[in-house]
Scaffold this motif. Structure first.
Motif, short mmCIF file in Angstrom:
data_model
loop_
_atom_site.label_atom_id
_atom_site.label_comp_id
_atom_site.label_asym_id
_atom_site.label_seq_id
_atom_site.Cartn_x
_atom_site.Cartn_y
_atom_site.Cartn_z
N CYS B 48 -16.83 6.42 16.00
CA CYS B 48 -15.78 4.95 16.57
C CYS B 48 -15.20 4.48 15.89
O CYS B 48 -14.40 3.46 16.97
N ARG B 69 -7.88 2.90 14.21
CA ARG B 69 -8.85 1.71 14.40
C ARG B 69 -9.54 1.96 16.15
O ARG B 69 -9.35 2.77 16.61
N PRO B 70 -10.56 1.30 15.70
CA PRO B 70 -11.48 1.57 16.70
C PRO B 70 -10.76 1.99 18.48
O PRO B 70 -11.56 2.89 18.95
N GLY B 71 -10.46 0.36 18.43
CA GLY B 71 -9.96 0.35 20.12
C GLY B 71 -8.60 1.99 20.31
O GLY B 71 -8.27 1.40 21.15
N ILE B 75 -12.66 7.03 22.23
CA ILE B 75 -13.85 6.73 22.08
C ILE B 75 -15.09 5.96 22.46
O ILE B 75 -14.33 5.02 22.02
#
Lengths: 270, 219
Positions: B48, B69-71, B75
């Motif tokens: 993530c 980056r996560p965003g 996912i």
């Protein structure tokens, strides 16, 4: 028989509760007695007399305005500081943590004296040339802020410690950057903590005297706040007015305390 | 392949997971098993983007997302216990990702209705999340992660805190989510029965390495 003896050796709980309850009641009674003494010493007429004095009305106004500005400023600084201290580990964090507690443990007069000296240095004098600070109203706010903000920081840090940081990490996976996750998730969760940090800072600022006396003076109709009024009235022997003003401060502090408690209770879902 | 892990190494403190090789096709349901503390959750967090990789690559639909980056990964993540946003209603939890992406009000409304139907939470939409039961919380957390139509979903022990009956219901919900959305899933669990019911692939993390269970190749 041996088992019975062993049970008997546990002893009574009465001394435990008697000691703890006696000490608790003694302290609670001391607080109540202090307030009762104030109330019994003054009358409604004394209070009205005090309120009729223009100097005292000015001091009430300055106290309430300066405390409100201090509370807003404190919350403004305490939110980011409390958040960073709660969420991140960094080199020198223990040192920063210690520095943030200094205003809480430092003697109030020392804070006032330090502020006075700070504004005698070259950068301090540069600020003074634009906005007069020392012995003027801004010095009252700065003296209150120096101490009150430390309490607000502590309160905000505890607030963020109690909020599950995983909410923010989930927000990151849902498309937020750090700022958005803070604004949309952490800050709304901290809402009541912000209010309680603000009221704490306000109450703290209201009682601030030492730093204000040194850094702002206690000039009537200029830098006189409620604690200065108590000091000035006492020094000229007008004890009735001093007590009346004290009661006014007690009332304001109690109102703030009750608000904080109510907010705290709702927060814990009571 | 929807998602491929190539030589992924994770080092966090004294924890180490090395040479993870894994590839999943669209719609596959991978169950990750292993003892407590073996790194299942850490692997999900790395997928993530919540924890960094020491080395290796994660490819999602052919795109290298190893350091995205996560965003920006696409996912979805359902952490343990759901971790719903407590100040928001069920509706706002479900619409969160779409609100962040500034989608139109009508699109958000339709998607929330669709998810609420899929997860049977339509009657809860206007409620706050504090009074929800364990099963309801997990459904909402699942819906929140699915809202932006991620191609991969990471579920961290989504059924662990549930009673037997609710667990059965949630397994049925997960099966229907898989059928209807075709999402590729990573599901962490301790429970072998759960793995047998849901998994199309099973992996075990042991001694700092990931292996496919039942002798199959991880690729």
């Amino acid at each position: 028989m041996e088992a019975v003896d062993r049970r008997a050796s546990v002893g009574s709980d009465v001394p435990f509760f008697a000691t703890f309850a006696t000490l608790s009641i003694a302290y609670v009674l001391l607080i109540v007695a202090l307030l009762a003494a104030d109330v019994s010493y003054t009358s409604f007429a004394d209070l009205l007399d005090a309120l009729e004095s223009e100097e005292i009305r000015y001091s009430i106004r300055l106290s309430f305005i300066s405390c409100t500005i201090t509370a807003i400023l404190s919350v403004w600084f305490a939110i980011p500081i409390g958040y960073l201290m709660s969420r991140y580990e960094f080199r020198g964090k223990a040192l920063v943590d210690g520095i943030l507690d200094i205003p809480i443990v430092l003697p109030p007069m020392v804070i006032g004296l330090s502020l006075l000296i700070l504004f005698q240095t070259a950068p301090g004098r540069a600020v003074e040339s634009v906005i007069p600070v020392t012995f003027h109203v801004p010095s009252v706010i700065l003296a209150q802020f120096s101490v009150a903000c430390a309490f607000a920081v502590r309160s905000m840090r505890i607030t963020f410690d109690q909020i599950d940081p995983r909410s923010e990490t989930v927000a990151l996976t849902l498309g937020c950057n750090r700022g958005m996750a803070f604004r949309r998730v952490a800050l709304p969760e901290a809402g009541r903590g912000v209010l309680s940090a603000g009221t704490l800072a306000w109450a703290r600022a209201l009682g601030e005297f030492g730093p204000i006396l040194v850094f702002s003076g206690a000039t009537r109709m200029r830098t006189e706040v409620l604690p200065s009024t108590v000091f000035l009235e006492l020094s000229v022997g007008n004890i009735e007015a001093a007590v009346a003003v004290s009661l006014l401060m007690v009332t304001a502090a109690v109102v703030v305390l009750v608000i904080t408690r109510l907010v705290g209770m709702r927060r814990r879902g009571w | 392949m929807v998602i491929r892990l190539e030589g992924v190494c994770i080092r966090i403190g004294s924890f180490e997971l090395t040479d993870v090789e894994l590839a999943l096709d669209s719609g596959e349901y991978a169950v990750l098993m292993g003892r407590t503390g073996c790194g299942k959750t850490t692997l999900l967090e790395c997928l993530c983007g919540l924890k960094p990789l020491a080395s290796g690559k994660i490819l999602l639909d052919g795109r290298d997302i190893s350091h995205a980056r996560p965003g920006e990964r696409g996912i979805g993540y359902v952490p343990q216990e759901g971790v719903l946003f407590p100040t928001m209603s069920v509706r706002h939890n479900l619409s969160f990702a779409l609100d962040v992406q500034r989608r139109g009000a009508r699109e958000i409304d339709e998607r929330v209705r669709e998810l609420a139907d899929l997860l049977s939470v339509s009657h809860l939409l206007e409620r706050g999340v504090r009074g929800l039961s364990g099963g309801e919380r997990q459904r909402v957390a699942l819906g929140r992660a699915l809202a932006a139509r991620p191609s991969v979903l990471c579920l961290d022990e989504p059924l662990s805190a549930l009673d037997d009956q609710t667990r059965e219901e949630m397994i049925a919900v997960l099966e229907s989510v898989r059928e209807q959305t075709g999402v590729t899933a990573f599901h962490v669990t301790h429970n072998r029965a759960e793995a047998e019911r849901l998994a199309t692939r099973t992996f075990v993390i042991e001694g700092g390495t990931l292996t496919a269970a039942g002798g199959e190749s991880p690729r």
